[in-house]
Design a protein around this motif. Structure first.
Motif, PDB file in Angstrom:
ATOM      1  N   THR A  60      -6.720  11.985   9.296  1.00  0.00           N
ATOM      2  CA  THR A  60      -7.209  11.270   8.916  1.00  0.00           C
ATOM      3  C   THR A  60      -8.827  10.311   9.534  1.00  0.00           C
ATOM      4  OG1 THR A  60      -6.099  11.066   6.847  1.00  0.00           O
ATOM      5  CG2 THR A  60      -8.175  10.184   6.153  1.00  0.00           C
ATOM      6  N   ASN A 113      -3.057  -1.487  -4.142  1.00  0.00           N
ATOM      7  CA  ASN A 113      -4.826  -1.201  -4.165  1.00  0.00           C
ATOM      8  C   ASN A 113      -5.005  -1.176  -2.760  1.00  0.00           C
ATOM      9  OD1 ASN A 113      -4.594  -2.141  -7.170  1.00  0.00           O
ATOM     10  ND2 ASN A 113      -5.801  -4.201  -6.699  1.00  0.00           N
ATOM     11  N   GLY A 114      -3.780  -0.504  -2.457  1.00  0.00           N
ATOM     12  CA  GLY A 114      -4.085   0.347  -0.888  1.00  0.00           C
ATOM     13  C   GLY A 114      -4.697  -0.951  -0.089  1.00  0.00           C
ATOM     14  N   MET A 153      -8.888   1.111   1.011  1.00  0.00           N
ATOM     15  CA  MET A 153      -9.527   2.689   0.966  1.00  0.00           C
ATOM     16  C   MET A 153     -10.090   3.104  -0.617  1.00  0.00           C
ATOM     17  SD  MET A 153      -7.587   5.859   2.011  1.00  0.00           S
ATOM     18  CE  MET A 153      -7.229   5.468   3.639  1.00  0.00           C
ATOM     19  N   GLY A 154     -10.362   3.242  -0.722  1.00  0.00           N
ATOM     20  CA  GLY A 154     -11.637   3.823  -1.963  1.00  0.00           C
ATOM     21  C   GLY A 154     -12.174   3.045  -2.408  1.00  0.00           C
ATOM     22  N   HIS A 184     -12.533  -0.956  -2.790  1.00  0.00           N
ATOM     23  CA  HIS A 184     -11.913  -1.959  -3.269  1.00  0.00           C
ATOM     24  C   HIS A 184     -11.797  -3.376  -2.257  1.00  0.00           C
ATOM     25  CE1 HIS A 184     -10.055  -4.722  -6.440  1.00  0.00           C
ATOM     26  NE2 HIS A 184      -9.703  -5.325  -5.693  1.00  0.00           N
ATOM     27  N   TYR A 237     -17.448   4.466  -4.890  1.00  0.00           N
ATOM     28  CA  TYR A 237     -18.694   5.620  -3.399  1.00  0.00           C
ATOM     29  C   TYR A 237     -17.753   5.688  -3.053  1.00  0.00           C
ATOM     30  CZ  TYR A 237     -21.212   5.947   0.834  1.00  0.00           C
ATOM     31  OH  TYR A 237     -21.765   6.838   2.419  1.00  0.00           O
ATOM     32  N   ASP A 238     -16.983   6.532  -2.490  1.00  0.00           N
ATOM     33  CA  ASP A 238     -16.181   7.318  -1.654  1.00  0.00           C
ATOM     34  C   ASP A 238     -14.521   6.905  -1.267  1.00  0.00           C
ATOM     35  OD1 ASP A 238     -16.491  10.095   0.426  1.00  0.00           O
ATOM     36  OD2 ASP A 238     -15.771   8.810   1.716  1.00  0.00           O
ATOM     37  N   SER A 239     -14.211   8.151  -1.293  1.00  0.00           N
ATOM     38  CA  SER A 239     -12.130   7.231  -1.462  1.00  0.00           C
ATOM     39  C   SER A 239     -11.493   7.453  -0.116  1.00  0.00           C
ATOM     40  CB  SER A 239     -11.678   9.242  -1.804  1.00  0.00           C
ATOM     41  OG  SER A 239     -11.766  10.402  -1.235  1.00  0.00           O
ATOM     42  N   LEU A 240     -12.505   7.406   0.597  1.00  0.00           N
ATOM     43  CA  LEU A 240     -12.015   7.396   2.405  1.00  0.00           C
ATOM     44  C   LEU A 240     -13.096   6.042   3.186  1.00  0.00           C
ATOM     45  CD1 LEU A 240     -11.407  10.840   3.982  1.00  0.00           C
ATOM     46  CD2 LEU A 240      -9.954   8.957   3.362  1.00  0.00           C
ATOM     47  N   SER A 242     -16.042  -3.411  -6.932  1.00  0.00           N
ATOM     48  CA  SER A 242     -15.582  -1.563  -6.065  1.00  0.00           C
ATOM     49  C   SER A 242     -16.667  -1.075  -6.030  1.00  0.00           C
ATOM     50  CB  SER A 242     -14.837  -0.965  -7.274  1.00  0.00           C
ATOM     51  OG  SER A 242     -13.650  -1.695  -7.596  1.00  0.00           O
ATOM     52  N   SER A 293       1.132  -1.559   0.204  1.00  0.00           N
ATOM     53  CA  SER A 293      -0.008   0.082  -0.068  1.00  0.00           C
ATOM     54  C   SER A 293       0.932   1.156  -0.024  1.00  0.00           C
ATOM     55  CB  SER A 293      -0.873   0.152   1.083  1.00  0.00           C
ATOM     56  OG  SER A 293      -1.730   1.157   1.469  1.00  0.00           O
TER      57      SER A 293
END
Length: 361
Positions: free
Chosen positions: A182, A138-139, A348-349, A351, A233-236, A230, A89
């Motif tokens: 965050t 992929n995080g 995160m994001g 996936h 929806y949202d990046s966080l 996936s 990551s």
């Protein structure tokens, strides 16, 4: 089709080898330690991270990969023709941010030391592997996705055998501050990821390597399915209804045991449990491994698979730490002789990835 996990090796907070990690897990002891107010999972032997040519993540990845290949008993020619799928990551964050000066670097390699892909390249160079290598980022699902792609390469007949490697070393001040800003990093000294009061994760270091072979060549625990989707929806954050993850899990057989992602963030504690309830009328028991190892980001999925597969291989799969919280109607009690274990990871994001592991009778 099944692919066999023929060998595994790790270095993480539980121990500097896979066997040492299993011993501590069976003793019911967490590997997290408190230093300067931070509860985290550290690799104890810092020599594993040191070297002049490569970045710290590459150095430890090479060492665990060498041990895994030796365990698998691959010949020089078998090793030469293998494929590599590597994952991280945050990659060489310590080199990018200039905080790993302690590792005796050579300035000649400054450019390559800041590449994520140096991890896969270093394993290829040091082990003499001439098959193709890929670097997955992929995080926090990266390690599980690397394993899934390895499974696909084997079952399609493209790869003769595959080495899967994942590493993350997130205990870098700048990274930890980012997680804190965050609101992802825990401030409490108890890692209880499904508690109603959970408010973040405790970071951990880890390097993992697995060897995979086809059913005709392999032995030991196997992987029978991989799937990913996936949230878009949202990046966080993850949608709290857990809909996308539930759709993914619906494609798998009902397991005897689930090892969820269970990071400890408040959002994830709600979303993942909702996904499980949507998918299963009776949710199978859960195995929570991050309270033992810390959250090792992109290495976490592959680290959990290494621990679980070796437990299945030895016929002795340890359970959870005592006194962890669990939602009403969901058990943390280890079932007798679990054979089919579902491992979940989310990046995160948004996936999501999952693999099904099976012990062999």
């Amino acid at each position: 089709m099944a692919t066999f996990i023929t060998a595994a090796e790790t270095a993480c907070a539980l121990g500097d080898t896979l066997e040492a990690s299993l011993t501590k897990w069976r003793e019911g002891r967490s590997g997290l330690t408190l230093s300067e107010g931070l509860l985290a999972g550290r690799i104890a032997d810092r020599r594993l991270l040191k070297g002049r040519r490569y970045g710290a993540a590459s150095n430890v990845a090479v060492k665990v990969a060498q041990r895994a290949v030796e365990k698998a008993g691959w010949t020089e020619e078998q090793t030469r023709s293998a494929w590599i799928f590597a994952a991280s990551s945050r990659g060489q964050a310590g080199e990018l941010l200039g905080t790993n000066a302690w590792r005796r670097p050579s300035k000649r390699f400054s450019a390559s030391n800041t590449l994520h892909s140096e991890i896969a390249a270093a394993v290829s160079i040091e082990l003499g592997i001439r098959g193709p290598w890929q670097m997955i980022s992929n995080g926090c699902s990266a390690g599980l996705d690397a394993l899934g792609l390895a499974h696909m390469a084997l079952t399609s007949g493209m790869a003769p055998r595959v080495l899967v490697v994942a590493v993350d070393l997130p205990l870098v001040p700048e990274l930890l501050k980012d997680f804190q800003d965050t609101r992802l990093l825990a401030s409490k000294t108890l890692y209880d990821p499904l508690s109603p009061q959970t408010a973040g994760f405790h970071a951990g270091e880890a390097a993992v390597a697995l060897t995979l072979e086809s059913e005709g060549q392999g032995r030991g625990p196997c992987m029978t399915r991989y799937a990913a989707n996936s949230d878009a929806y949202d990046s966080l954050v993850i949608p709290e209804d857990g809909g996308s993850l539930a759709e993914l899990l619906a494609g798998f057989e009902v397991p005897d045991l689930i090892c969820p992602h269970a990071t400890g963030t408040a959002n994830h504690a709600v979303a993942e449990i909702n996904a499980l309830h949507r998918c299963y009328p009776d949710v199978p028991p859960l195995l929570l491994l991050k309270p033992y190892t810390g959250h090792t980001l992109g290495a976490s999925g592959l680290l959990d698979v290494a621990l679980i597969s070796e437990g299945l291989r030895q016929g002795n799969l340890p359970g959870n730490l005592p006194d962890l919280s669990h939602p009403t109607g969901i058990s943390l009690d280890m079932p007798a002789n679990p054979r089919r274990v579902l491992k979940i990871a989310s990046g995160m994001g948004g996936h999501n990835a999952a693999v099904m592991l099976e012990g062999r009778s």
